[in-house]
Design a protein around this motif. Sequence first.
Motif, PDB file in Angstrom:
ATOM      1  N   ASP A 126      52.248 -51.811  23.220  1.00 19.47           N
ATOM      2  CA  ASP A 126      53.127 -51.944  24.396  1.00 19.47           C
ATOM      3  C   ASP A 126      54.549 -51.717  23.886  1.00 19.47           C
ATOM      4  OD1 ASP A 126      50.721 -52.876  25.394  1.00 19.47           O
ATOM      5  OD2 ASP A 126      51.475 -54.824  26.015  1.00 19.47           O
ATOM      6  N   ASN A 127      55.125 -50.551  24.164  1.00 17.35           N
ATOM      7  CA  ASN A 127      56.471 -50.311  23.607  1.00 17.35           C
ATOM      8  C   ASN A 127      57.408 -49.584  24.567  1.00 17.35           C
ATOM      9  OD1 ASN A 127      55.462 -47.787  23.491  1.00 17.35           O
ATOM     10  ND2 ASN A 127      55.513 -47.559  21.265  1.00 17.35           N
ATOM     11  N   ASP A 128      57.199 -49.779  25.856  1.00 19.41           N
ATOM     12  CA  ASP A 128      58.128 -49.209  26.830  1.00 19.41           C
ATOM     13  C   ASP A 128      59.174 -50.226  27.268  1.00 19.41           C
ATOM     14  OD1 ASP A 128      56.766 -46.717  26.884  1.00 19.41           O
ATOM     15  OD2 ASP A 128      55.202 -47.684  28.071  1.00 19.41           O
ATOM     16  N   GLU A 129      59.213 -51.374  26.585  1.00 21.54           N
ATOM     17  CA  GLU A 129      60.157 -52.427  26.941  1.00 21.54           C
ATOM     18  C   GLU A 129      61.361 -52.338  26.007  1.00 21.54           C
ATOM     19  OE1 GLU A 129      56.862 -53.115  25.980  1.00 21.54           O
ATOM     20  OE2 GLU A 129      56.303 -52.628  28.046  1.00 21.54           O
ATOM     21  N   ARG A 130      62.476 -52.867  26.468  1.00 21.28           N
ATOM     22  CA  ARG A 130      63.695 -52.745  25.675  1.00 21.28           C
ATOM     23  C   ARG A 130      63.657 -53.646  24.443  1.00 21.28           C
ATOM     24  NH1 ARG A 130      68.580 -55.324  26.223  1.00 21.28           N
ATOM     25  NH2 ARG A 130      70.256 -54.277  25.090  1.00 21.28           N
ATOM     26  N   ASP A 131      63.131 -54.846  24.590  1.00 21.48           N
ATOM     27  CA  ASP A 131      63.104 -55.796  23.480  1.00 21.48           C
ATOM     28  C   ASP A 131      61.654 -56.078  23.105  1.00 21.48           C
ATOM     29  OD1 ASP A 131      63.297 -57.811  21.685  1.00 21.48           O
ATOM     30  OD2 ASP A 131      64.604 -59.080  22.901  1.00 21.48           O
ATOM     31  N   LEU A 132      61.236 -55.538  21.972  1.00 23.82           N
ATOM     32  CA  LEU A 132      59.834 -55.712  21.576  1.00 23.82           C
ATOM     33  C   LEU A 132      59.602 -57.055  20.886  1.00 23.82           C
ATOM     34  CD1 LEU A 132      58.808 -52.129  20.423  1.00 23.82           C
ATOM     35  CD2 LEU A 132      58.700 -53.168  22.682  1.00 23.82           C
ATOM     36  N   ASN A 133      60.580 -57.950  20.973  1.00 26.55           N
ATOM     37  CA  ASN A 133      60.365 -59.304  20.470  1.00 26.55           C
ATOM     38  C   ASN A 133      59.873 -60.252  21.559  1.00 26.55           C
ATOM     39  OD1 ASN A 133      61.230 -58.871  17.748  1.00 26.55           O
ATOM     40  ND2 ASN A 133      63.283 -58.600  18.595  1.00 26.55           N
ATOM     41  N   ALA A 134      60.136 -59.914  22.802  1.00 25.30           N
ATOM     42  CA  ALA A 134      59.657 -60.777  23.888  1.00 25.30           C
ATOM     43  C   ALA A 134      58.131 -60.744  23.924  1.00 25.30           C
ATOM     44  CB  ALA A 134      60.222 -60.301  25.223  1.00 25.30           C
ATOM     45  N   PRO A 135      57.491 -61.884  24.097  1.00 21.08           N
ATOM     46  CA  PRO A 135      56.028 -61.886  24.101  1.00 21.08           C
ATOM     47  C   PRO A 135      55.430 -61.168  25.308  1.00 21.08           C
ATOM     48  CG  PRO A 135      56.893 -64.087  24.575  1.00 21.08           C
ATOM     49  CD  PRO A 135      58.064 -63.221  24.240  1.00 21.08           C
ATOM     50  N   VAL A 136      54.164 -60.831  25.171  1.00 23.63           N
ATOM     51  CA  VAL A 136      53.364 -60.301  26.278  1.00 23.63           C
ATOM     52  C   VAL A 136      52.260 -61.321  26.535  1.00 23.63           C
ATOM     53  CG1 VAL A 136      51.736 -58.484  26.929  1.00 23.63           C
ATOM     54  CG2 VAL A 136      53.854 -57.883  25.757  1.00 23.63           C
ATOM     55  N   ARG A 204      55.182 -58.746  31.193  1.00 23.46           N
ATOM     56  CA  ARG A 204      56.095 -58.249  30.156  1.00 23.46           C
ATOM     57  C   ARG A 204      57.551 -58.411  30.587  1.00 23.46           C
ATOM     58  NH1 ARG A 204      53.370 -52.437  29.750  1.00 23.46           N
ATOM     59  NH2 ARG A 204      51.354 -52.915  28.788  1.00 23.46           N
ATOM     60  N   VAL A 205      58.383 -58.749  29.605  1.00 20.22           N
ATOM     61  CA  VAL A 205      59.830 -58.702  29.798  1.00 20.22           C
ATOM     62  C   VAL A 205      60.277 -57.266  29.534  1.00 20.22           C
ATOM     63  CG1 VAL A 205      62.054 -59.504  28.928  1.00 20.22           C
ATOM     64  CG2 VAL A 205      60.137 -61.098  29.096  1.00 20.22           C
ATOM     65  N   VAL A 206      60.896 -56.641  30.523  1.00 14.92           N
ATOM     66  CA  VAL A 206      61.277 -55.229  30.381  1.00 14.92           C
ATOM     67  C   VAL A 206      62.678 -55.093  29.790  1.00 14.92           C
ATOM     68  CG1 VAL A 206      61.573 -53.046  31.619  1.00 14.92           C
ATOM     69  CG2 VAL A 206      59.787 -54.669  32.320  1.00 14.92           C
TER      70      VAL A 206
END
Length: 210
Positions: A126-136, A204-206
Amino acid sequence: MSFPPGFLHAPLYFSPPEQATLIEAVSEGLARAPFFQPTMPRTGAPLSVVMSNFGPLGWVTDRVGGYRYQDRHPVTGAPWPDMPPILLDLWDQVTDWPDRPEACLINWYRAEAQDGKGARMGYHVDNDERDLNAPVVSVSLGDPALYRIGGPERGGQTSGIKLMSGDVVVLAGKARRCHHAVTKVYYGQSALVPKGGRINLTMRVVGTPD
Ligand code: SIN
Ligand code: FE2
């Protein structure tokens, strides 16, 4: 191979009555934002799942526009339905992330998909989000599925787990950037989902661009 740090599996997090409540919320959402058929960037090949979303943003994909988030349903042009409170409560309970998710994907895996071979989900990050530290955070409903997760690189060793209806998975920390897939769905085992199959809800947090 063991599960990556930050991977959490909470079996039967939601009781059967709570699962029924979630399905009710999904059905209400779908009445406003019906399932659409996502297609692959460039090739236009259909994904084997059909999708919809809750929240201010929804994840969509098609041949021309590729993977992205947008605030409108790609077919109806209407805003997505609100995120059900039960899902925001789940987020608050299983994460300590300060922001709430803007998007909740609704993926429907059907036995009839792929000429009767059944829908699955190939390995991806999942890598279309701005911050890849936010959990899914994701919820499984309906038929069981075999979920596999590997490392940050494609093609390494993976670990598998059977996800049952009501189970919750959290990808945080290192696990957030790991490849994962749904390699098999055990169709016909649950009567929870109207018309059968498996529904996965993924929050997801975008993030907004700078
Ligand atoms: C996904 O990672 O996109 C779906 C996971 C699932 O269906 O459990
Ligand atoms: Fe994913």
